[in-house]
Design a protein around this motif. Structure first.
Motif, PDB file in Angstrom:
ATOM      1  N   ALA A 170      50.474  44.618  46.983  1.00 10.29           N
ATOM      2  CA  ALA A 170      49.519  45.526  47.613  1.00 10.29           C
ATOM      3  C   ALA A 170      48.081  45.125  47.279  1.00 10.29           C
ATOM      4  CB  ALA A 170      49.793  46.961  47.175  1.00 10.29           C
ATOM      5  N   VAL A 171      47.815  44.819  46.012  1.00  9.62           N
ATOM      6  CA  VAL A 171      46.480  44.386  45.610  1.00  9.62           C
ATOM      7  C   VAL A 171      46.114  43.071  46.290  1.00  9.62           C
ATOM      8  CG1 VAL A 171      45.095  43.518  43.677  1.00  9.62           C
ATOM      9  CG2 VAL A 171      46.478  45.583  43.395  1.00  9.62           C
ATOM     10  N   THR A 172      47.040  42.135  46.304  1.00  7.93           N
ATOM     11  CA  THR A 172      46.784  40.828  46.906  1.00  7.93           C
ATOM     12  C   THR A 172      46.430  40.965  48.387  1.00  7.93           C
ATOM     13  OG1 THR A 172      48.311  39.774  45.343  1.00  7.93           O
ATOM     14  CG2 THR A 172      47.761  38.546  47.336  1.00  7.93           C
ATOM     15  N   HIS A 173      47.141  41.861  49.081  1.00  4.47           N
ATOM     16  CA  HIS A 173      46.859  42.106  50.503  1.00  4.47           C
ATOM     17  C   HIS A 173      45.447  42.650  50.697  1.00  4.47           C
ATOM     18  CE1 HIS A 173      47.209  43.501  54.613  1.00  4.47           C
ATOM     19  NE2 HIS A 173      47.048  44.755  54.228  1.00  4.47           N
ATOM     20  N   LEU A 174      45.064  43.641  49.918  1.00  8.28           N
ATOM     21  CA  LEU A 174      43.740  44.242  50.064  1.00  8.28           C
ATOM     22  C   LEU A 174      42.636  43.266  49.660  1.00  8.28           C
ATOM     23  CD1 LEU A 174      44.534  47.825  48.696  1.00  8.28           C
ATOM     24  CD2 LEU A 174      43.993  47.207  51.063  1.00  8.28           C
ATOM     25  N   ALA A 175      42.887  42.483  48.614  1.00  4.79           N
ATOM     26  CA  ALA A 175      41.889  41.497  48.176  1.00  4.79           C
ATOM     27  C   ALA A 175      41.682  40.427  49.240  1.00  4.79           C
ATOM     28  CB  ALA A 175      42.325  40.869  46.854  1.00  4.79           C
ATOM     29  N   ALA A 176      42.757  40.045  49.924  1.00  2.76           N
ATOM     30  CA  ALA A 176      42.650  39.049  50.990  1.00  2.76           C
ATOM     31  C   ALA A 176      41.799  39.561  52.147  1.00  2.76           C
ATOM     32  CB  ALA A 176      44.041  38.666  51.488  1.00  2.76           C
ATOM     33  N   LEU A 177      41.709  40.890  52.270  1.00  6.89           N
ATOM     34  CA  LEU A 177      40.880  41.497  53.317  1.00  6.89           C
ATOM     35  C   LEU A 177      39.439  41.700  52.854  1.00  6.89           C
ATOM     36  CD1 LEU A 177      43.411  44.192  54.628  1.00  6.89           C
ATOM     37  CD2 LEU A 177      42.696  42.082  55.794  1.00  6.89           C
ATOM     38  N   GLY A 178      39.145  41.257  51.638  1.00  8.84           N
ATOM     39  CA  GLY A 178      37.782  41.321  51.137  1.00  8.84           C
ATOM     40  C   GLY A 178      37.469  42.510  50.244  1.00  8.84           C
ATOM     41  N   HIS A 179      38.451  43.340  49.938  1.00 11.82           N
ATOM     42  CA  HIS A 179      38.215  44.505  49.078  1.00 11.82           C
ATOM     43  C   HIS A 179      38.117  44.068  47.618  1.00 11.82           C
ATOM     44  CE1 HIS A 179      38.919  47.601  52.207  1.00 11.82           C
ATOM     45  NE2 HIS A 179      39.770  46.715  52.705  1.00 11.82           N
ATOM     46  N   GLN A 180      37.145  44.595  46.914  1.00  6.22           N
ATOM     47  CA  GLN A 180      36.970  44.353  45.484  1.00  6.22           C
ATOM     48  C   GLN A 180      37.206  45.631  44.678  1.00  6.22           C
ATOM     49  OE1 GLN A 180      36.071  41.169  43.977  1.00  6.22           O
ATOM     50  NE2 GLN A 180      36.815  40.603  46.008  1.00  6.22           N
ATOM     51  N   ARG A 181      36.764  46.744  45.208  1.00  2.00           N
ATOM     52  CA  ARG A 181      36.975  48.042  44.557  1.00  2.00           C
ATOM     53  C   ARG A 181      38.307  48.591  45.037  1.00  2.00           C
ATOM     54  NH1 ARG A 181      34.295  49.330  40.238  1.00  2.00           N
ATOM     55  NH2 ARG A 181      34.236  51.546  40.782  1.00  2.00           N
ATOM     56  N   ILE A 182      39.377  48.144  44.399  1.00  2.00           N
ATOM     57  CA  ILE A 182      40.735  48.529  44.791  1.00  2.00           C
ATOM     58  C   ILE A 182      41.290  49.490  43.745  1.00  2.00           C
ATOM     59  CG2 ILE A 182      43.070  47.705  45.270  1.00  2.00           C
ATOM     60  CD1 ILE A 182      41.813  44.971  45.972  1.00  2.00           C
ATOM     61  N   GLY A 183      41.627  50.694  44.163  1.00  2.00           N
ATOM     62  CA  GLY A 183      42.127  51.697  43.235  1.00  2.00           C
ATOM     63  C   GLY A 183      43.626  51.894  43.338  1.00  2.00           C
ATOM     64  N   LEU A 184      44.198  52.402  42.273  1.00  3.00           N
ATOM     65  CA  LEU A 184      45.623  52.743  42.244  1.00  3.00           C
ATOM     66  C   LEU A 184      45.773  54.238  42.024  1.00  3.00           C
ATOM     67  CD1 LEU A 184      48.692  52.031  42.026  1.00  3.00           C
ATOM     68  CD2 LEU A 184      48.327  51.762  39.568  1.00  3.00           C
ATOM     69  N   ILE A 185      46.489  54.914  42.907  1.00  4.88           N
ATOM     70  CA  ILE A 185      46.821  56.321  42.695  1.00  4.88           C
ATOM     71  C   ILE A 185      48.343  56.448  42.664  1.00  4.88           C
ATOM     72  CG2 ILE A 185      44.704  57.156  43.781  1.00  4.88           C
ATOM     73  CD1 ILE A 185      46.320  57.872  46.261  1.00  4.88           C
ATOM     74  N   THR A 186      48.835  57.123  41.659  1.00 10.26           N
ATOM     75  CA  THR A 186      50.283  57.297  41.535  1.00 10.26           C
ATOM     76  C   THR A 186      50.568  58.493  40.628  1.00 10.26           C
ATOM     77  OG1 THR A 186      52.364  56.149  41.039  1.00 10.26           O
ATOM     78  CG2 THR A 186      50.485  55.672  39.600  1.00 10.26           C
ATOM     79  N   GLY A 187      51.850  58.726  40.339  1.00  5.01           N
ATOM     80  CA  GLY A 187      52.257  59.880  39.560  1.00  5.01           C
ATOM     81  C   GLY A 187      52.143  59.660  38.063  1.00  5.01           C
ATOM     82  N   PRO A 188      52.761  60.545  37.282  1.00  5.09           N
ATOM     83  CA  PRO A 188      52.652  60.474  35.813  1.00  5.09           C
ATOM     84  C   PRO A 188      53.189  59.161  35.254  1.00  5.09           C
ATOM     85  CG  PRO A 188      53.575  62.594  36.523  1.00  5.09           C
ATOM     86  CD  PRO A 188      53.549  61.719  37.728  1.00  5.09           C
ATOM     87  N   ILE A 198      51.882  49.993  37.609  1.00  8.10           N
ATOM     88  CA  ILE A 198      50.583  49.794  36.971  1.00  8.10           C
ATOM     89  C   ILE A 198      50.487  48.373  36.419  1.00  8.10           C
ATOM     90  CG2 ILE A 198      49.138  50.472  35.011  1.00  8.10           C
ATOM     91  CD1 ILE A 198      50.114  53.347  35.417  1.00  8.10           C
ATOM     92  N   GLU A 199      51.568  47.870  35.816  1.00  3.76           N
ATOM     93  CA  GLU A 199      51.573  46.500  35.284  1.00  3.76           C
ATOM     94  C   GLU A 199      51.312  45.493  36.394  1.00  3.76           C
ATOM     95  OE1 GLU A 199      55.267  45.871  33.300  1.00  3.76           O
ATOM     96  OE2 GLU A 199      54.946  47.474  31.839  1.00  3.76           O
ATOM     97  N   GLY A 200      51.991  45.647  37.533  1.00  6.73           N
ATOM     98  CA  GLY A 200      51.789  44.728  38.646  1.00  6.73           C
ATOM     99  C   GLY A 200      50.380  44.817  39.198  1.00  6.73           C
ATOM    100  N   TYR A 201      49.864  46.040  39.293  1.00  2.00           N
ATOM    101  CA  TYR A 201      48.496  46.255  39.780  1.00  2.00           C
ATOM    102  C   TYR A 201      47.484  45.594  38.847  1.00  2.00           C
ATOM    103  CZ  TYR A 201      44.118  48.911  40.231  1.00  2.00           C
ATOM    104  OH  TYR A 201      42.803  49.282  40.344  1.00  2.00           O
ATOM    105  N   ARG A 202      47.641  45.829  37.538  1.00  2.00           N
ATOM    106  CA  ARG A 202      46.706  45.250  36.559  1.00  2.00           C
ATOM    107  C   ARG A 202      46.710  43.719  36.625  1.00  2.00           C
ATOM    108  NH1 ARG A 202      44.341  47.963  32.565  1.00  2.00           N
ATOM    109  NH2 ARG A 202      44.893  50.137  32.164  1.00  2.00           N
ATOM    110  N   ALA A 203      47.909  43.162  36.678  1.00  2.00           N
ATOM    111  CA  ALA A 203      48.013  41.698  36.689  1.00  2.00           C
ATOM    112  C   ALA A 203      47.301  41.117  37.909  1.00  2.00           C
ATOM    113  CB  ALA A 203      49.487  41.287  36.677  1.00  2.00           C
ATOM    114  N   ALA A 204      47.478  41.757  39.066  1.00  2.34           N
ATOM    115  CA  ALA A 204      46.848  41.246  40.279  1.00  2.34           C
ATOM    116  C   ALA A 204      45.335  41.449  40.257  1.00  2.34           C
ATOM    117  CB  ALA A 204      47.456  41.935  41.504  1.00  2.34           C
ATOM    118  N   MET A 205      44.882  42.581  39.709  1.00  2.00           N
ATOM    119  CA  MET A 205      43.440  42.827  39.645  1.00  2.00           C
ATOM    120  C   MET A 205      42.742  41.809  38.736  1.00  2.00           C
ATOM    121  SD  MET A 205      42.571  45.299  41.663  1.00  2.00           S
ATOM    122  CE  MET A 205      41.019  45.965  41.068  1.00  2.00           C
TER     123      MET A 205
END
Length: 338
Positions: A170-188, A198-205
């Motif tokens: 998901a992060v890789t897709h958004l970054a390829a579109l030029g997004h830099q301020r990419i946020g993650l929203i999820t549950g507890p 969160i681990e996958g998101y952090r690694a990609a960011m």
């Protein structure tokens, strides 16, 4: 009777004579054709003749956390169908706030002498819960299979979607579109799938966007629940921090993020791009159609049933975690960064 034969024959794409032979359990019909006729009976709502009904191999419990999120009925439908094809009768147990608890449902199922239980996103996914409840079932012994959650101390088959890969893609897709301020929203974050996402998101960011941990922390917003309201609240916090791309913990949370953006006069995807998670039924028909990470529900559910049936029949499946890769489905909620 003639009308019924014609309807069944048309549905199964065979002759009426073939339908008659199957209904009367006569020889001369291939197993594939016989199954096609029986399936046609089921589809059209006709009751199978007594001689053709499968003898039930027993009851199997199916425990799901809720039915409001469309992903859980999707899992339940495939699991119930697969169990029925194996001759088992599924017993659906759905939890609601203030209603019957998971442990209470398990006691009811044990009283009914079920042959096994499938748990979908149950307490086994909550790292703060006690895994002993499942160890006791295994010790009885009662075959169990657990979907979307993992505890190495429980000797049972697990089936999971790869949430680390989901967060990364998901992060890789958004970054390829030029997004830099990419946020993650999820549950507890006490839930293992959330921790992995969160681990996958952090690694990609770090890898793709090049942000340090401190800045990444500011772009993660957790909610108490995975629904629309939780997504709205979590996304609102990140919109205040200038986020233009959202990775969401569920499709319902993504819908909440869309609502939060629109309440501020922002358009999706012109001003804000949003990626959901699950690819729930009907999510392709939202406004805009949602880009999302698709859980392979069919493959996961069938694998879970196969593992459970093997356990019931005395052919234990490997007591490890089967990981299924999610798929990025690009639709209309993501575009180039503003």
């Amino acid at each position: 009777m003639r009308a019924r034969l014609a309807d069944i024959a048309q549905q199964a794409e065979v002759s009426e004579a073939t339908v008659s032979r199957v209904l009367n359990d006569r020889p001369g019909v291939s197993s594939e054709t016989r199954q096609a006729v029986l399936t046609a009976l089921d589809v059209l709502g006709y009751e199978r003749p007594a001689r053709l009904r499968k003898r039930s191999a027993g009851l199997v419990g199916l425990v799901v956390p809720e039915l409001e999120n469309p992903i859980f009925p999707a899992f339940a439908q495939v699991i119930e169908t697969s169990l029925a094809q194996q001759g088992f009768t599924p017993v659906l147990c759905t939890q609601t706030v203030g209603g019957v608890t998971e442990d209470e449902y398990v006691e009811m199922l044990l009283d009914r002498q079920v042959s096994g239980i499938v748990f979908v996103s149950a307490l086994h996914a909550d790292t703060s819960s006690d895994p002993d409840r499942y160890k006791k079932l295994v010790a009885r012994p009662l075959p169990i299979v657990l979907i979307n959650g993992y505890s190495p101390s429980i000797e049972a088959p697990f089936v999971s979607c790869d949430d680390r890969v989901a967060g990364d893609l998901a992060v890789t897709h958004l970054a390829a579109l030029g997004h830099q301020r990419i946020g993650l929203i999820t549950g507890p974050d006490r839930f293992l799938p959330v921790q992995r996402k969160i681990e996958g998101y952090r690694a990609a960011m770090k890898r793709v966007v090049g942000l340090p941990d401190r800045q990444i922390d500011e772009l993660i917003s957790l909610s108490l629940w995975f629904g629309v309201e939780g997504g709205d609240a979590a996304a609102s916090r990140l919109l205040d921090r200038g986020v233009t791309g959202f990775v969401c913990g569920s499709d319902l949370m993504a819908l909440g993020a869309i609502r939060a953006a629109r309440q501020r006069g922002l358009q999706v995807p012109r001003d804000v791009s949003i990626v959901g998670y699950d690819d729930s039924p009907l999510i392709a028909f939202t406004d805009p159609p949602l880009t999302t990470m698709r859980q392979p529900v069919q493959a996961m559910a069938v694998a879970a049933v196969r593992a459970l049936v093997d356990e019931i029949k005395g052919h234990p499946a490997p007591h490890s975690e089967y990981i299924f890769r999610p798929e990025l489905v690009v639709r209309g909620s993501t575009t180039a960064a503003p």
